[in-house]
Every structure is written in C-alpha cells, then in structure tokens.
Design a protein around this motif. Structure first.
Motif, mmCIF file in Angstrom:
data_model
loop_
_atom_site.group_PDB
_atom_site.id
_atom_site.type_symbol
_atom_site.label_atom_id
_atom_site.label_comp_id
_atom_site.label_asym_id
_atom_site.label_seq_id
_atom_site.Cartn_x
_atom_site.Cartn_y
_atom_site.Cartn_z
ATOM 1 N N PRO A 293 66.569 27.275 61.326
ATOM 2 C CA PRO A 293 65.676 28.887 61.453
ATOM 3 C C PRO A 293 65.427 28.854 60.154
ATOM 4 C CG PRO A 293 67.372 29.502 62.229
ATOM 5 C CD PRO A 293 67.952 28.886 62.206
ATOM 6 N N ALA A 294 66.249 28.710 59.037
ATOM 7 C CA ALA A 294 65.757 29.084 57.437
ATOM 8 C C ALA A 294 64.649 28.462 57.152
ATOM 9 C CB ALA A 294 66.372 29.280 56.638
ATOM 10 N N GLY B 62 68.157 39.056 59.543
ATOM 11 C CA GLY B 62 68.318 38.576 60.423
ATOM 12 C C GLY B 62 70.272 37.745 61.101
ATOM 13 N N ARG B 63 70.664 38.438 61.145
ATOM 14 C CA ARG B 63 72.513 37.490 62.156
ATOM 15 C C ARG B 63 72.701 39.327 62.187
ATOM 16 N NH1 ARG B 63 71.765 32.692 62.822
ATOM 17 N NH2 ARG B 63 71.595 31.128 62.185
ATOM 18 N N ASN B 64 72.310 40.156 61.417
ATOM 19 C CA ASN B 64 72.692 41.609 61.842
ATOM 20 C C ASN B 64 74.121 41.678 61.712
ATOM 21 O OD1 ASN B 64 71.053 43.232 63.589
ATOM 22 N ND2 ASN B 64 71.135 41.991 65.271
ATOM 23 N N MET B 65 74.252 41.135 60.299
ATOM 24 C CA MET B 65 75.757 41.239 59.700
ATOM 25 C C MET B 65 76.054 43.021 58.934
ATOM 26 S SD MET B 65 76.642 38.305 59.104
ATOM 27 C CE MET B 65 77.138 37.980 58.096
ATOM 28 N N VAL B 66 75.464 43.156 58.420
ATOM 29 C CA VAL B 66 75.597 44.478 57.414
ATOM 30 C C VAL B 66 75.816 45.770 58.361
ATOM 31 C CG1 VAL B 66 74.497 43.424 55.190
ATOM 32 C CG2 VAL B 66 73.377 44.752 56.761
ATOM 33 N N ARG C 182 58.921 33.419 64.339
ATOM 34 C CA ARG C 182 57.616 33.865 64.022
ATOM 35 C C ARG C 182 57.354 35.698 64.366
ATOM 36 N NH1 ARG C 182 55.488 30.737 67.887
ATOM 37 N NH2 ARG C 182 54.818 32.426 68.757
ATOM 38 N N ARG C 183 58.810 36.206 65.364
ATOM 39 C CA ARG C 183 58.282 37.644 65.554
ATOM 40 C C ARG C 183 58.859 38.360 64.382
ATOM 41 N NH1 ARG C 183 60.930 41.193 67.778
ATOM 42 N NH2 ARG C 183 62.707 40.383 67.907
ATOM 43 N N PHE C 184 60.232 37.682 63.373
ATOM 44 C CA PHE C 184 60.649 38.211 61.883
ATOM 45 C C PHE C 184 60.367 38.431 60.523
ATOM 46 C CE2 PHE C 184 64.088 37.160 59.160
ATOM 47 C CZ PHE C 184 65.169 38.447 58.684
ATOM 48 N N VAL C 185 58.997 37.088 60.703
ATOM 49 C CA VAL C 185 58.385 37.200 59.793
ATOM 50 C C VAL C 185 57.458 38.251 59.702
ATOM 51 C CG1 VAL C 185 56.813 35.926 58.080
ATOM 52 C CG2 VAL C 185 58.660 34.777 58.647
ATOM 53 N N ARG C 186 56.249 38.160 61.178
ATOM 54 C CA ARG C 186 55.821 39.377 60.959
ATOM 55 C C ARG C 186 56.056 40.423 61.169
ATOM 56 N NH1 ARG C 186 53.853 38.647 67.111
ATOM 57 N NH2 ARG C 186 54.312 36.330 66.615
ATOM 58 N N GLY D 176 68.803 37.227 66.482
ATOM 59 C CA GLY D 176 69.092 36.727 65.593
ATOM 60 C C GLY D 176 67.960 36.634 65.504
ATOM 61 N N VAL D 177 67.830 35.422 64.237
ATOM 62 C CA VAL D 177 66.367 34.884 63.631
ATOM 63 C C VAL D 177 66.418 33.357 64.320
ATOM 64 C CG1 VAL D 177 66.308 35.533 61.590
ATOM 65 C CG2 VAL D 177 67.940 33.389 61.554
ATOM 66 N N GLY D 178 67.242 33.225 65.939
ATOM 67 C CA GLY D 178 67.170 32.028 66.650
ATOM 68 C C GLY D 178 68.251 30.729 66.290
ATOM 69 N N PHE D 179 68.488 30.173 67.091
ATOM 70 C CA PHE D 179 69.047 29.083 66.671
ATOM 71 C C PHE D 179 68.847 28.015 66.220
ATOM 72 C CE2 PHE D 179 67.076 28.178 71.086
ATOM 73 C CZ PHE D 179 66.812 26.614 71.149
#
Ligand code: UDX
Ligand code: ADP
Length: 456
Positions: free
Chosen positions: A346-347, A429-433, A309-313, A266-269
């Motif tokens: 993380p948000a 970011g959480r592999n939800m959908v 950071r990777r998520f935003v990039r 996910g986006v990190g803990f």
C-alpha cells in the motif's frame, strides 16, 4: 523414495520451502536453481537475498549438508527426479488480459527447459501460484517434441505467509497436493506425500484432483483478502459514526463461526499474492462467462484501492486541505512487518499520491529501504530515505504509519513530537499506537476506523 529434488526459482517461496525440505529430509539432495546470479550468490553465501526471520540459520545448516544453490539450471534438471517450479507469475502488464491475467512466460519457459533436459521419470510440481488449468498447459508442453523423460505434473501450492515463512513451513495448517487420477498420477502424489510426511502429520496432507488444488490456492487467498476488504469497508462506516473498528472487530470475531483473525483494518492489503490471485480468479470467471461471480470478487480489489485513497484523502482534509510543501514521514514501506518485500505494498500508491499532492515524503523502514528506494526512483527523485525513524520524523508535519513493524508501537514519541512542526499529525494506518497516549503528548492522532484524537 525420491532422492534428488530440484526447485527452479530461488525467491520468497522457493528458497525457504527448499531449506525446510532439506532440513527434514537429510537423505534427499535438494538443489535450488535460478537464472539470477546475484540471488544465487547470496543464498550460497548463507545470507539469503530476502529478509525472513529465522531463515538464515536454516539455510546455513543446510548448506553444509544437503542444500545446494546453482545457476546451472539445465544441468540441475538433468539430475533431478522431482522438480518444483517456483518462478514468478506476476500479473500481466501488457497485451491481452493486462492488469488481470497471470503472466505465465516464466512458467512456460521453465517447462520447455525441463522438457529439453530432463531424464527418466520426473515429477514436476507447480509451486508458483498459477491460474487454474496451468498444469494442463505444462502437460501439453511435456507431450510435445521428443523429450527423453516421462513426466507427471502435480499441483502443490504454497500457503506460507511472508514474515512467518519458517514457522508456516515447519508447522503448516495443511499441505495440499493435487494430481491426476491415474495410476501414474497417484504414484506421483504419493512420492510427494512421502517428502512432506518427514515432518508434517499425514492427516494434514490433503490430496485432491489437480484442478481443485490449483483453484483452492486462489480461493484461499481470495477469502483472506475478502475479510480484509470487508473490515476495511466497515472502518469507513466507523469513521462516520463514531463506532470504533477495534471494538467492532473484537465483537464480530468473537463469534466462533467468524473467528478473530484477519480482521485488522488498515491501509489495505498488499503483497505479491492477494491482488494477483483475485485478478486471476476474476479473469477465470470472465473466461467462463461467469460475469456476476467476476464482479463479486473484483469488488474486493476495488475496496482495497478505495481504502488507500481514503487514507490519503483523510490526511489532506485533516491537514487543512493541503499537503503542498509539507514534510511527511512515512513509517514503513514493506507490505507487512517482518519482510523486506514491497510488491503491491500500500505504501507504493500512498507515497505516489502524497508526492502528487506536492508533499515532501521521507520514508523509513527497518528492512525494506533499499527496495523502496528502487521503486520510488521512478515516481519522484525528491523522496528522501532514512533508516532511523527519529531522523525521518525530524521537521515533519505528519507521520503516516503504513507497515505494522512492532518497533513503531513504542518509539520515544515525546522526543519525536518535540522535533516536529506543530501542529503535529499522526496517521496510524495500522492502528499500532496507543492513540490516547500520543494525543496526551500533543499529536493529533487519526487511526483507521476510530474516532480521531485531536485538539484542533
Ligand atoms: C498471503 C497468505 O496469507 C498466504 O497464505 C499465501 O500463501 C500468500 O499470501 P502474505 O501476502 O505473505 O500471505 O501475507 P499476509 O499475512 O496474508 O498479509 C497480506 C496483506 O494483508 C498484508 O499487507 C497485511 O498487512 C494485510 N493484512 C493482513 C491486513 O491489512 N489486515 C489483516 O487483518 C491481515
Ligand atoms: P515468489 O515470491 O513467487 O517466490 P520471486 O519473484 O521472489 O517469486 O522469485 C521467483 C524467482 O524465479 C526469481 O528469483 C527469478 O529469477 C526466478 N526465475 C524466473 N524465471 C526463471 C527461469 N526461467 N529459470 C530459473 N529461474 C527463474
């Protein structure tokens, strides 16, 4: 048999823990004391100041019986036989060890207040997560001055996770109690074992020496966080190789030696424990000159920062290398589902990075919106807030799911898509959908560690 228990600190740990002790030990008077009058007022009114599923009912039941909340910390100490210390121990933000060591000022203040007001034989129980050998510091304070009580210090770290606190307290995998290996120490341990034995099977109550208990809490959290950083590191490899992190997690977790839990990329803990406890462990290792061990655990936090950071990039790259002026709907601000807690979420960092890219951020969250508002006011006053996810997404160029709230799985995404700017982006970011379904609606979907579903 202990009859009068006090907990100092009415937060995410102290409040729920005492409510469950009061429930299962009807013969014990349980008092929770805190210096924060708003918090105590909320607990007293039967509407806890924290969101935790199932908690309100247990608290309301206890209030009419043996559960009490007070701001009169000193009077409560004078009347207690067993005192849990559950005050906050955040990471130091100043001076020596800033950013790594635990800030123990509240623990020390509490120990000094206990020393001044306690009477008779008192068992003091460390509940807050503390660095190893904090019990020793407390003991030294208790031996100083001329208190009127005899103290025995125990370590009894709490392993509850937020969002599932009530269930975790009702059916703990284990209860850990550490004490001194003296006659008085063993008697104190037994007194606390008796409290838990009201509802926890004896074989799940582990007793150890006091340092093992303190260290085990840090190590348990470090191991859990390490699993998340490990799977997140692999998610970066997946994104380069078209491997799918969900398939890799399943395949790896099927090995009974590894196990399937805590392998969600996910986006990190986030949360008040993982980063803080690892930093504590790192600080401890440095203190003892264990440089290699310190670097090993430090990498878990480094990887977590990298993942955010990777998520935003990835968002920037996907959206034609600019987010400036684009509305981004942030779905979820809490550090995990079923809590209003945003500590180290993380948000926080992701929103700050988005604001730095000059995006127009709109945050939605079913429980954490007030806390998000308080936290983001310092970052940027232009951030908007909407309780309703449909309103948050209206006119947005992209949605970023940052918390795994169940309700985000099955929103009316066709309606949401219709209200957004096109091309519409979805960063899960959480592999939800169900990425394929959303892609079918028209979204360009980017999940963590999975091949993207895009039409561009
Ligand atoms: C943790 C420990 O689980 C608990 O035993 C300890 O007492 C306190 O710290 P908590 O922080 O409340 O509890 O929540 P947890 O469920 O452990 O989640 C922590 C973070 O890791 C969250 O941000 C969560 O979203 C994230 N996480 C968890 C993942 O990213 N992937 C996973 O597979 C599991
Ligand atoms: P946790 O998640 O560890 O429970 P919280 O921050 O939610 O941490 O709760 C800690 C509580 O301890 C807060 O409500 C705070 O007001 C309280 N507290 C801090 N210092 C003292 C003190 N000296 N006496 C009484 N309560 C305190």
């Amino acid at each position: 048999m202990i009859k009068r228990v006090l907990c100092i600190g009415a937060g995410y740990v102290g409040g729920p823990t005492m409510a469950i002790i009061a429930k299962h030990c009807p013969g014990v008077e349980v008092v929770v004391a805190d210096i924060n009058p708003e918090r105590i007022g909320a607990w007293r009114s039967g509407t806890p100041p924290i969101y935790e599923p199932g908690l309100e009912a247990v608290v309301r039941e206890g209030l009419g019986r043996n559960l009490h909340f007070t701001t009169e910390v000193e009077a409560a100490i004078a009347n207690a036989e067993m005192i849990f210390v559950s005050v906050n121990t955040p990471t130091k933000t100043y001076g020596h060890g800033a950013g790594r060591a635990a800030d123990l000022q509240h623990v020390e203040q509490t120990a000094r207040t206990i020393l001044r007001h306690a009477r008779g034989d008192v068992v003091v129980v460390e509940k807050s997560t503390v660095p190893v050998r904090t019990a020793e510091a407390m003991e030294r304070i208790f031996r100083s001055g001329n208190g009127q009580a005899r103290f025995e210090v125990l370590s009894n770290p709490e392993f509850l996770a937020e969002g599932t606190a009530v269930r975790d307290l009702e059916e703990p995998g284990r209860v850990l109690i550490g004490g001194r290996e003296t006659e008085a120490g063993r008697a104190a341990v037994e007194a606390l074992v008796e409290v838990y034995a009201h509802w926890v099977p004896r074989e799940r109550i582990l007793t150890t020496n006091i340092w093992s208990s303190e260290l085990s809490k840090l190590v348990a959290n470090a191991f859990l966080a390490q699993r998340i950083s490990s799977i997140n590191s692999v998610s970066a490899v997946c994104e380069q190789t078209e491997a799918d992190i969900l398939e890799v997690s399943r395949a790896v977790g099927a090995d009974s030696r590894i196990g399937p839990l805590f392998l969600r990329a996910g986006v990190g803990f986030g949360g008040s424990c993982f980063q803080k406890d690892i930093q504590n462990l790192v600080y401890l290792c440095e203190y003892y000159g264990l440089e290699e061990v310190a670097r090993y655990w430090d990498a878990v936090v480094t990887m977590n920062q990298y993942q955010k950071r990777r998520f935003v990039r990835r968002m920037i790259t996907a959206m034609f290398n600019t987010l400036a002026g684009k509305r981004i709907a942030v779905f979820g601000f809490a550090f995990k589902a079923n809590t209003d807690d945003i500590r180290d979420s993380p948000a926080l960092e992701i929103c700050r990075d988005l604001v730095n890219e000059h995006a127009h951020v709109c945050v939605t969250d079913p429980q954490a919106l007030d806390n998000a508002r308080l936290a983001l006011v310092d970052i940027d006053r232009s951030v908007a807030f909407e309780l309703d996810p449909y309103s948050a997404a209206e006119g947005a160029h992209a949605i970023a799911v940052l918390t795994d709230w169940e309700e985000y799985r099955n929103l009316d995404y066709a309606r949401i898509y219709a209200s957004m700017e096109k091309p519409a982006f979805f960063f899960d970011g959480r592999n939800m959908v169900d990425a394929e379904r959303l892609h079918g609606i028209g979204f360009n979907v980017y999940s963590v560690g999975r091949p993207p579903h895009t039409t561009l």
